[in-house]
Design a protein around this motif. Structure first.
Motif, PDB file in Angstrom:
ATOM      1  N   LEU A  61       2.191  31.688 -33.176  1.00 46.06           N
ATOM      2  CA  LEU A  61       2.671  31.904 -34.546  1.00 46.06           C
ATOM      3  C   LEU A  61       4.121  31.414 -34.695  1.00 46.06           C
ATOM      4  CD1 LEU A  61       1.252  35.378 -35.644  1.00 46.06           C
ATOM      5  CD2 LEU A  61       0.848  33.167 -36.735  1.00 46.06           C
ATOM      6  N   LEU A  68       6.031  24.247 -39.254  1.00 50.42           N
ATOM      7  CA  LEU A  68       5.932  24.207 -40.715  1.00 50.42           C
ATOM      8  C   LEU A  68       7.305  24.123 -41.353  1.00 50.42           C
ATOM      9  CD1 LEU A  68       3.017  26.696 -41.058  1.00 50.42           C
ATOM     10  CD2 LEU A  68       2.990  24.284 -41.680  1.00 50.42           C
TER      11      LEU A  68
ATOM     12  N   VAL B  84      -4.135  31.880 -36.565  1.00 48.93           N
ATOM     13  CA  VAL B  84      -2.908  31.079 -36.443  1.00 48.93           C
ATOM     14  C   VAL B  84      -3.105  29.739 -37.148  1.00 48.93           C
ATOM     15  CG1 VAL B  84      -1.329  29.926 -34.867  1.00 48.93           C
ATOM     16  CG2 VAL B  84      -2.244  32.174 -34.273  1.00 48.93           C
ATOM     17  N   THR B  87      -2.701  29.784 -40.909  1.00 47.45           N
ATOM     18  CA  THR B  87      -1.333  29.735 -41.449  1.00 47.45           C
ATOM     19  C   THR B  87      -0.875  28.302 -41.632  1.00 47.45           C
ATOM     20  OG1 THR B  87      -0.246  29.812 -39.281  1.00 47.45           O
ATOM     21  CG2 THR B  87      -0.726  31.912 -40.328  1.00 47.45           C
ATOM     22  N   LEU B  88      -1.327  27.407 -40.736  1.00 44.95           N
ATOM     23  CA  LEU B  88      -0.969  25.993 -40.897  1.00 44.95           C
ATOM     24  C   LEU B  88      -1.533  25.452 -42.209  1.00 44.95           C
ATOM     25  CD1 LEU B  88      -1.610  24.655 -37.269  1.00 44.95           C
ATOM     26  CD2 LEU B  88       0.581  25.172 -38.324  1.00 44.95           C
ATOM     27  N   SER B  91       0.164  27.090 -45.392  1.00 44.57           N
ATOM     28  CA  SER B  91       1.529  26.640 -45.653  1.00 44.57           C
ATOM     29  C   SER B  91       1.630  25.163 -45.972  1.00 44.57           C
ATOM     30  CB  SER B  91       2.426  26.965 -44.454  1.00 44.57           C
ATOM     31  OG  SER B  91       2.607  28.345 -44.330  1.00 44.57           O
ATOM     32  N   THR B  92       0.604  24.393 -45.693  1.00 41.32           N
ATOM     33  CA  THR B  92       0.652  22.964 -46.020  1.00 41.32           C
ATOM     34  C   THR B  92      -0.227  22.686 -47.239  1.00 41.32           C
ATOM     35  OG1 THR B  92      -1.062  22.551 -44.346  1.00 41.32           O
ATOM     36  CG2 THR B  92       1.231  22.208 -43.694  1.00 41.32           C
ATOM     37  N   THR B  95       0.309  25.207 -50.096  1.00 44.00           N
ATOM     38  CA  THR B  95       1.527  25.006 -50.873  1.00 44.00           C
ATOM     39  C   THR B  95       1.420  23.764 -51.749  1.00 44.00           C
ATOM     40  OG1 THR B  95       2.687  25.987 -49.002  1.00 44.00           O
ATOM     41  CG2 THR B  95       4.034  24.992 -50.674  1.00 44.00           C
ATOM     42  N   HIS B 268       4.052  30.065 -48.649  1.00 49.77           N
ATOM     43  CA  HIS B 268       4.361  29.852 -47.231  1.00 49.77           C
ATOM     44  C   HIS B 268       4.465  31.188 -46.498  1.00 49.77           C
ATOM     45  CE1 HIS B 268       6.219  28.090 -43.690  1.00 49.77           C
ATOM     46  NE2 HIS B 268       7.322  28.779 -43.878  1.00 49.77           N
ATOM     47  N   ARG B 269       5.206  32.117 -47.059  1.00 51.02           N
ATOM     48  CA  ARG B 269       5.409  33.407 -46.383  1.00 51.02           C
ATOM     49  C   ARG B 269       4.140  34.253 -46.392  1.00 51.02           C
ATOM     50  NH1 ARG B 269      11.393  34.589 -48.924  1.00 51.02           N
ATOM     51  NH2 ARG B 269      12.502  33.153 -47.555  1.00 51.02           N
ATOM     52  N   PHE B 272       1.885  33.590 -43.449  1.00 49.45           N
ATOM     53  CA  PHE B 272       2.247  34.244 -42.185  1.00 49.45           C
ATOM     54  C   PHE B 272       2.041  35.748 -42.243  1.00 49.45           C
ATOM     55  CE2 PHE B 272       3.706  31.161 -39.172  1.00 49.45           C
ATOM     56  CZ  PHE B 272       3.879  30.031 -39.942  1.00 49.45           C
ATOM     57  N   ALA B 275      -1.451  36.452 -41.216  1.00 52.34           N
ATOM     58  CA  ALA B 275      -1.710  36.463 -39.772  1.00 52.34           C
ATOM     59  C   ALA B 275      -1.191  37.743 -39.125  1.00 52.34           C
ATOM     60  CB  ALA B 275      -1.068  35.253 -39.117  1.00 52.34           C
ATOM     61  N   ASN B 490       6.673  19.921 -50.941  1.00 52.37           N
ATOM     62  CA  ASN B 490       6.320  20.193 -52.326  1.00 52.37           C
ATOM     63  C   ASN B 490       7.547  20.343 -53.198  1.00 52.37           C
ATOM     64  OD1 ASN B 490       3.476  20.566 -51.558  1.00 52.37           O
ATOM     65  ND2 ASN B 490       4.409  22.147 -50.309  1.00 52.37           N
ATOM     66  N   ARG B 491       8.627  19.680 -52.820  1.00 54.59           N
ATOM     67  CA  ARG B 491       9.877  19.848 -53.562  1.00 54.59           C
ATOM     68  C   ARG B 491      10.129  18.647 -54.472  1.00 54.59           C
ATOM     69  NH1 ARG B 491      11.812  24.235 -51.141  1.00 54.59           N
ATOM     70  NH2 ARG B 491      11.219  24.547 -49.001  1.00 54.59           N
TER      71      ARG B 491
END
Lengths: 76, 491
Positions: A61, A68, B84, B87-88, B91-92, B95, B268-269, B272, B275, B490-491
């Motif tokens: 993690l 990331l 785990v 989360t990848l 967040s990708t 997002t 993103h948060r 996590f 998880a 993503n900005r």
């Protein structure tokens, strides 16, 4: 140059570091299944490999979070 | 007939969930953006916990226990690794889809597919194929709950299934997505608390070491990494994790959650946070499953091992709360799927083809009607009970994995085409269905030792890429509006 004037990673460097971290992640995921297989001594009713697996998952993690961060941050 | 404590606690829990729905309805406006994605205002804590509740289901309370008690702790190995990997994806891709949906006012996954590929056909195909797995997933939850409530709380199966379906229908109808996610937040906390509390009690009061010794006496090698029947080989664990990693973040109801995030940092948060909560819950379920062998070596139905263990060790009130937690897990998945499926049919079939002049309020009304239909079909399947809980839900999860290519690759790859999507949606899910052990049309030897779902994912993604490379992509402007470069975030 690996980083620009603000100290941030350049895009090529960020890509390589990201892929490296992904490789570390997958190595941990696969590797620990072979490395800990024989660790069957019980503690609190559970085998040692399972307790170690929890640690590995925690490390995974952290690695994922670092990886990331490279995708989310602005790159040069 | 007097009401038992467990029955009373269960009914009180359902009423509590209904009250959450009633309260949430005060904040609900009946526009598509609000009814489907809470006006894109969801914060980290609620988004993280609704992801937990949506992902964790009857599979968590019943399926993991059954699997672990029969095949060992490898069930946790693959789920933890998968979490785990989730989360990848959260967040990708999560997002990215959040950003696109906000800029282009997309509120359903099939709408994204239609707009990204400029293809109403692909959108309908996506909806149709994912619809198969969505109905299977809802039915799997209802079966899990109905069987458990019948065997353990003496609520007859049919009445239990109908009661759960009716409660879900009411609170989704009146409060939409907001009602779903607020109840999900409570339900995640209940599930985490109940299972965690039981594990702590077993460790420090009952003596987990003694239970483990009794379990090993009953089933040697139960606590080995590969398990007593040595099915959890590293290859199976990793490929199962990869199959689930493409499936869970690719659930249509998970994708709709991406659209609801308050901002990209939230997404993103929340990934996590998911998880951090889900991995312990998987752990609790798996260890209770193996320890149960030391207490209930030969259960009539292995799906019940965790509830039976709790009933054996605890006061009826605790057992009632545990059953409420189990019901919470499955209802929190079923309600999410039902709302997403109804919203997709309403927006991307009814509004797109039947009544393009439909007002937003009318579209939501149609969604509310379709909710009843979707739940009714799922109830009918649940009453037929075509398969066990774990196989049915596993089928749905890996099925979803084979439908994720048009969304995941479409978010980043400018060569992705509608034809590639069609090929992927036809070949991947078909192969998965034919390889599904309970169907058994194709022999398991064709998987070469890998999880059958992973084979389906490989075929889905390979066919998508190969066909896309030889067909024409949509107009450049469309691609740029609905996809992003992976590295620019993503900005």
């Amino acid at each position: 140059m690996c980083s620009n004037q603000t100290g941030r990673l350049t895009l090529p460097t960020a890509k390589y570091v990201f892929l490296l971290l992904l490789a570390v992640l997958l190595t941990l995921a696969v590797g620990h299944l072979y490395a800990f297989e024989e660790l069957t001594a019980l503690s609190l009713g559970l085998p040692a490999w399972l307790w170690l697996q929890l640690v590995v998952v925690g490390i995974m993690l952290v690695v994922a979070w670092l990886a990331l961060g490279l995708v989310q941050r602005e790159v040069a | 007939m007097p009401v038992t404590i467990a029955q009373a606690v269960f009914v009180l829990y359902l009423l509590g969930v209904l009250l959450i729905g009633v309260y949430a309805s005060r904040f609900t406006t009946y526009t598509p953006t609000d009814f489907y994605v809470a006006d894109r205002t969801v914060g980290t804590f609620v988004l993280g916990l609704t992801l937990v509740a949506t992902v964790l289901s009857a599979f968590t309370v019943f399926g993991i226990g059954a699997t672990a008690s029969q095949t060992g702790l490898g069930a946790f190995s693959f789920l933890a690794i998968a979490a785990v990997l989730y989360t990848l994806f959260f967040s990708t891709v999560g997002t990215t889809l959040f950003t696109v949906s906000r800029e282009m006012d997309v509120v359903t996954p099939s709408e994204y597919v239609r707009e990204r590929y400029a293809s109403p056909l692909l959108s309908v195909l996506y909806l149709g194929v994912t619809g198969i797995f969505m109905i299977a997933l809802i039915a799997g939850q209802l079966i899990g709950g109905g069987v458990a409530l019948d065997a353990l709380v003496d609520i007859p199966y049919v009445q239990a299934v109908l009661a759960m379906a009716a409660f879900m229908l009411v609170y989704i109808h009146i409060a939409g997505y907001r009602g779903v996610i607020w109840s999900d937040t409570v339900q995640s906390a209940v599930l985490f608390g109940v299972l965690g509390g039981v594990v702590l009690y077993v460790v420090f009061v009952v003596d987990s070491s003694a239970l483990a010794e009794d379990a090993l006496a009953e089933t040697p090698d139960l606590l080995s990494m590969t398990g007593p029947i040595e099915n959890w080989t590293p290859l199976v664990v990793v490929t199962a994790a990869l199959a689930f990693a493409f499936g869970v973040p690719g659930y249509p109801h998970t994708i709709q959650r991406y659209f609801s995030a308050g901002d990209d940092t939230v997404m993103h948060r929340a990934g996590f946070l998911f998880a951090i909560v889900a991995i312990p819950v998987y752990f609790f379920g798996a260890v209770l499953g193996v320890w149960s062998v030391g207490v209930i070596p030969a259960p009539e139905n292995p799906d019940y091992v965790i509830p039976l263990l709790i009933e054996t060790l605890f006061h009826p009130v605790v057992f009632g709360i545990a059953m409420a937690g189990a019901t919470a897990a499955l209802m929190s998945t079923a309600d999410s799927v039902a709302l997403t499926m109804s919203s997709m049919i309403s927006r991307d079939v009814y509004r797109e083809f039947v009544n393009p002049e439909a007002t937003p309020r009318h579209e939501v009304r149609v969604t509310q009607l379709l909710l009843a239909l979707v739940i009714a079909v799922s109830v009918a399947l649940a009453l037929g009970r075509p398969a066990g809980i774990f196989p049915l839900i596993e089928f749905a999860v890996v099925g979803f994995a084979t439908t994720s290519a048009p969304v995941f690759l479409g978010a980043y790859w400018n060569r992705a085409t509608a034809a590639g999507g069609v090929a992927s949606l036809l070949l991947g899910p078909s192969l998965t269905i034919l390889l599904f052990p309970d169907v058994g049309v194709l022999p398991s030897e064709l998987t070469f030792g890998m999880h059958y779902g992973f084979v389906g994912v490989l075929v889905a993604y390979l066919s998508f890429i190969l066909v896309s490379l030889v067909t024409a992509p949509p107009a450049d402007g469309t691609v740029r509006a609905y996809s992003r470069s992976f590295w620019q975030g993503n900005r």
